[in-house]
Scaffold this motif. Structure first.
Motif, mmCIF file in Angstrom:
data_model
loop_
_atom_site.group_PDB
_atom_site.id
_atom_site.type_symbol
_atom_site.label_atom_id
_atom_site.label_comp_id
_atom_site.label_asym_id
_atom_site.label_seq_id
_atom_site.Cartn_x
_atom_site.Cartn_y
_atom_site.Cartn_z
ATOM 1 N N SER A 59 49.883 95.780 42.276
ATOM 2 C CA SER A 59 49.385 94.515 41.751
ATOM 3 C C SER A 59 50.166 93.364 42.376
ATOM 4 C CB SER A 59 49.560 94.515 40.231
ATOM 5 O OG SER A 59 48.797 93.494 39.652
ATOM 6 N N ALA A 60 49.485 92.224 42.551
ATOM 7 C CA ALA A 60 50.139 91.073 43.195
ATOM 8 C C ALA A 60 51.478 90.784 42.530
ATOM 9 C CB ALA A 60 49.245 89.851 43.088
ATOM 10 N N THR A 61 52.491 90.614 43.337
ATOM 11 C CA THR A 61 53.846 90.395 42.837
ATOM 12 C C THR A 61 54.517 89.353 43.735
ATOM 13 O OG1 THR A 61 53.928 92.710 42.117
ATOM 14 C CG2 THR A 61 56.034 91.561 42.275
ATOM 15 N N ALA A 62 54.775 88.179 43.181
ATOM 16 C CA ALA A 62 55.373 87.096 43.980
ATOM 17 C C ALA A 62 56.744 87.540 44.466
ATOM 18 C CB ALA A 62 55.483 85.842 43.123
ATOM 19 N N HIS A 103 51.034 86.061 45.116
ATOM 20 C CA HIS A 103 50.114 84.923 45.284
ATOM 21 C C HIS A 103 50.576 83.989 46.402
ATOM 22 C CE1 HIS A 103 52.262 82.497 41.801
ATOM 23 N NE2 HIS A 103 53.131 83.042 42.621
ATOM 24 N N GLN A 152 46.426 87.737 47.962
ATOM 25 C CA GLN A 152 46.024 87.010 46.750
ATOM 26 C C GLN A 152 46.193 85.513 46.998
ATOM 27 O OE1 GLN A 152 48.366 86.627 43.014
ATOM 28 N NE2 GLN A 152 46.692 87.712 42.030
ATOM 29 N N HIS A 208 43.143 84.519 42.634
ATOM 30 C CA HIS A 208 43.944 84.584 41.405
ATOM 31 C C HIS A 208 43.246 83.743 40.331
ATOM 32 C CE1 HIS A 208 47.109 85.100 38.651
ATOM 33 N NE2 HIS A 208 48.159 84.902 39.432
ATOM 34 N N HIS A 268 46.562 84.095 34.437
ATOM 35 C CA HIS A 268 47.960 83.688 34.198
ATOM 36 C C HIS A 268 48.197 82.184 34.096
ATOM 37 C CE1 HIS A 268 49.078 87.846 36.117
ATOM 38 N NE2 HIS A 268 48.300 87.944 35.058
ATOM 39 N N LYS A 296 41.532 88.578 40.326
ATOM 40 C CA LYS A 296 42.344 88.983 39.174
ATOM 41 C C LYS A 296 41.960 88.001 38.079
ATOM 42 C CE LYS A 296 46.995 90.358 37.837
ATOM 43 N NZ LYS A 296 48.313 90.662 38.410
ATOM 44 N N SER A 327 50.587 88.906 29.716
ATOM 45 C CA SER A 327 50.312 89.681 30.931
ATOM 46 C C SER A 327 51.457 90.655 31.227
ATOM 47 C CB SER A 327 50.084 88.749 32.121
ATOM 48 O OG SER A 327 51.215 87.944 32.347
ATOM 49 N N TYR A 368 48.689 98.468 28.071
ATOM 50 C CA TYR A 368 48.583 97.515 26.950
ATOM 51 C C TYR A 368 47.406 96.549 27.060
ATOM 52 C CZ TYR A 368 51.736 94.813 30.078
ATOM 53 O OH TYR A 368 52.320 94.190 31.148
ATOM 54 N N GLY A 427 51.476 97.783 32.338
ATOM 55 C CA GLY A 427 52.241 98.831 31.675
ATOM 56 C C GLY A 427 51.835 100.248 32.021
ATOM 57 N N ARG A 440 52.643 103.588 33.500
ATOM 58 C CA ARG A 440 53.915 104.200 33.877
ATOM 59 C C ARG A 440 53.790 105.701 34.103
ATOM 60 N NH1 ARG A 440 54.229 99.574 34.417
ATOM 61 N NH2 ARG A 440 55.688 98.082 33.511
ATOM 62 N N SER A 465 52.970 96.658 39.010
ATOM 63 C CA SER A 465 53.862 95.684 39.651
ATOM 64 C C SER A 465 55.314 96.149 39.537
ATOM 65 C CB SER A 465 53.680 94.312 38.994
ATOM 66 O OG SER A 465 54.689 93.433 39.407
ATOM 67 N N ARG A 466 55.880 96.077 38.316
ATOM 68 C CA ARG A 466 57.316 96.354 38.165
ATOM 69 C C ARG A 466 57.721 97.761 38.593
ATOM 70 N NH1 ARG A 466 57.398 94.234 32.163
ATOM 71 N NH2 ARG A 466 55.271 95.011 32.375
ATOM 72 N N TRP A 497 63.144 89.395 38.854
ATOM 73 C CA TRP A 497 63.109 88.125 39.589
ATOM 74 C C TRP A 497 64.406 87.896 40.331
ATOM 75 C CZ3 TRP A 497 60.185 88.987 35.286
ATOM 76 C CH2 TRP A 497 58.833 88.659 35.398
HETATM 77 C C1 LIG Z 1 58.320 89.598 39.591
HETATM 78 C C2 LIG Z 1 56.843 89.505 39.258
HETATM 79 C C3 LIG Z 1 56.020 88.688 40.011
HETATM 80 C C4 LIG Z 1 54.642 88.631 39.732
HETATM 81 N N1 LIG Z 1 53.826 87.881 40.551
HETATM 82 C C5 LIG Z 1 52.486 87.890 40.371
HETATM 83 C C6 LIG Z 1 51.619 87.237 41.287
HETATM 84 O O1 LIG Z 1 52.031 86.668 42.280
HETATM 85 N N2 LIG Z 1 50.284 87.289 41.021
HETATM 86 C C7 LIG Z 1 49.769 87.945 39.938
HETATM 87 O O2 LIG Z 1 48.545 87.963 39.760
HETATM 88 N N3 LIG Z 1 50.565 88.594 39.075
HETATM 89 C C8 LIG Z 1 51.897 88.594 39.272
HETATM 90 N N4 LIG Z 1 52.714 89.313 38.434
HETATM 91 C C9 LIG Z 1 52.100 90.106 37.339
HETATM 92 C C10 LIG Z 1 51.852 91.548 37.787
HETATM 93 O O3 LIG Z 1 50.942 91.623 38.868
HETATM 94 C C11 LIG Z 1 51.249 92.404 36.646
HETATM 95 O O4 LIG Z 1 50.021 91.857 36.247
HETATM 96 C C12 LIG Z 1 52.191 92.515 35.437
HETATM 97 O O5 LIG Z 1 53.552 92.575 35.833
HETATM 98 C C13 LIG Z 1 51.881 93.737 34.571
HETATM 99 O O6 LIG Z 1 51.972 94.915 35.327
HETATM 100 P P1 LIG Z 1 53.263 95.921 35.263
HETATM 101 O O7 LIG Z 1 53.426 96.308 33.818
HETATM 102 O O8 LIG Z 1 52.885 97.067 36.140
HETATM 103 O O9 LIG Z 1 54.453 95.152 35.753
HETATM 104 C C14 LIG Z 1 54.089 89.380 38.675
HETATM 105 C C15 LIG Z 1 54.933 90.212 37.922
HETATM 106 C C16 LIG Z 1 56.291 90.284 38.200
HETATM 107 C C17 LIG Z 1 57.157 91.215 37.389
#
Ligand SMILES: Cc1cc2nc3c(=O)[nH]c(=O)nc-3n(C[C@H](O)[C@H](O)[C@H](O)COP(=O)(O)O)c2cc1C
Length: 364
Positions: free
Chosen positions: A20-23, A56, A98, A162, A165, A215, A259, A272, A293, A295, A315-316, A345
């Protein structure tokens, strides 16, 4: 099912696991990615992630959400973005970009005077935002389309808009932040007009066969916000607006919906956002990506086999263990070791996202 191929329009993915997108916060001031970002995508591809969705990327300078965000707002960035896609493609991986505009939700460090659907400040935004003019709305819609074109020219396999959020698309959809009296505000049809025009403009620019995802924040977690019924009504138009797939998340988070949940460690805390995914499934035939969530392999399989989603994104867990899919496929691991403590972060600029939880030996 997790390790069977899946399709999103013309995009064939070798398994159902999506990053999933993760900045990542690994870009220079001008938005160009740092070499470390390419290395991260290479690692995720080696880890057998079926589709990487980038963090993003901002489509216009006034849409830059925070420092070190990747940019896709200028043609000058195409060569450096192409280095990311080359790194993934060399290893036969797939990567989508994204694209985002932060609207009123940009940090004062990056955009001191942000634009939003309506004039507004705290508590919705961190700072005072100005109402967009009709011309500014049209310019930003075109900026989404141009960003998507750059994504295609940089050889990304898909673009993800996107629409979640609390960023600009959420801001138009939500009654919390859209108080306009013109055709861009008021009833649901008017509040969703911005998203509809963005989707249609992007589709026109990238052509009919290029995979286009969103998304989508299907609901806000606040009483006066976007309800899931209204979100589902918007989602039911996605196919006709030219979208090929949807990842389900939330809009403005709040007391009732978030989120990102902290402390997901038990099976019953996983998945969740599944109730929202089920709502989406009732309203669209498009491929659905479920996030939030996930896992353990068992829960992921249940959601896929139940037919509620077609792909699972994380993501995490992939920050902590980028090789998790490979290890699951080999039967070496059934569950992520991520404890969702939200220590991902960067502690200081230049470092990028990283798992700062204790190493495995200390958590076992
Ligand atoms: C460090 C971090 C950066 C994130 N950046 C983005 C982002 O750039 N775009 C986005 O749509 N969601 C972003 N998210 C949200 C995740 O894509 C995801 O929707 C959310 O963390 C839940 O998934 P997880 O439980 O697998 O972490 C970010 C989450 C984290 C932890």
């Amino acid at each position: 099912m997790l390790f069977t191929p899946g399709k999103i329009s013309s995009l064939l993915l070798h398994n159902r696991l999506v990053r999933s997108a993760t900045a990542e916060r690994l870009a220079h001031d001008d938005g160009a990615p740092k070499p470390k970002l390419k290395e991260l995508y290479r690692t995720l591809t080696e880890g057998d992630v079926g589709l990487i969705i980038t963090g993003h990327a901002y489509i216009a300078p006034r849409g830059k959400c925070h420092p070190e965000m990747t940019g896709i707002h200028s043609d000058d960035l195409i060569p450096s973005l192409r280095k990311l896609t080359e790194a993934v493609h060399e290893l036969e991986g797939r990567v989508a970009v994204q694209i985002n505009h932060g609207g009123g939700n940009c940090s004062p460090e990056t955009v001191p005077s942000p634009l939003a659907p309506s004039e507004q400040g705290a508590p919705i935004f961190k700072q005072q935002a100005q109402e967009m003019t009709e011309d500014e709305i049209e310019e930003i819609i075109d900026a989404y389309a141009q960003a998507a074109r750059r994504g295609k020219e940089a050889a990304f396999d898909a673009v993800q808009i996107h629409g979640a959020h609390g960023y600009l698309i959420s801001q138009f959809l939500s009654p919390l932040s859209n108080h306009r009296k013109d055709r861009w505000g008021g009833n649901l049809e008017n509040r969703s007009r911005f998203l509809k025009h963005v989707c249609q403009a992007v589709r026109r620019e990238v052509g009919k066969d290029f995979p286009l995802l969103i998304k989508f924040g299907i609901a806000d977690g606040q009483d006066e916000g976007l309800s899931k019924e209204d979100g589902a009504a918007v989602l039911s138009h996605f196919q006709e607006w030219g979208l090929d797939g949807v990842e389900i998340s939330v809009g403005f988070g709040g007391r009732r919906l978030k989120s990102i949940h902290k402390g997901v460690t038990k099976e019953e805390e996983e998945a969740y956002l599944l109730p929202l995914v089920k709502k989406a499934r009732e309203n669209t035939d498009l491929p659905i990506i479920a996030v939030g969530g996930y896992r353990s392999r068992k829960i992921m399989e249940q959601v896929l086999v139940g037919g509620w989603a077609d792909f699972i994104s994380m993501s995490r867990p992939l920050i902590r263990e980028p090789h998790l899919p490979k290890r699951m496929k080999a039967g070496e691991q059934e569950k992520s070791n991520c404890i969702s403590a939200n220590h991902c972060w960067p502690e200081e600029d230049g470092k990028g996202i990283a798992c700062k939880c204790p190493p495995l030996s200390e958590t076992d």
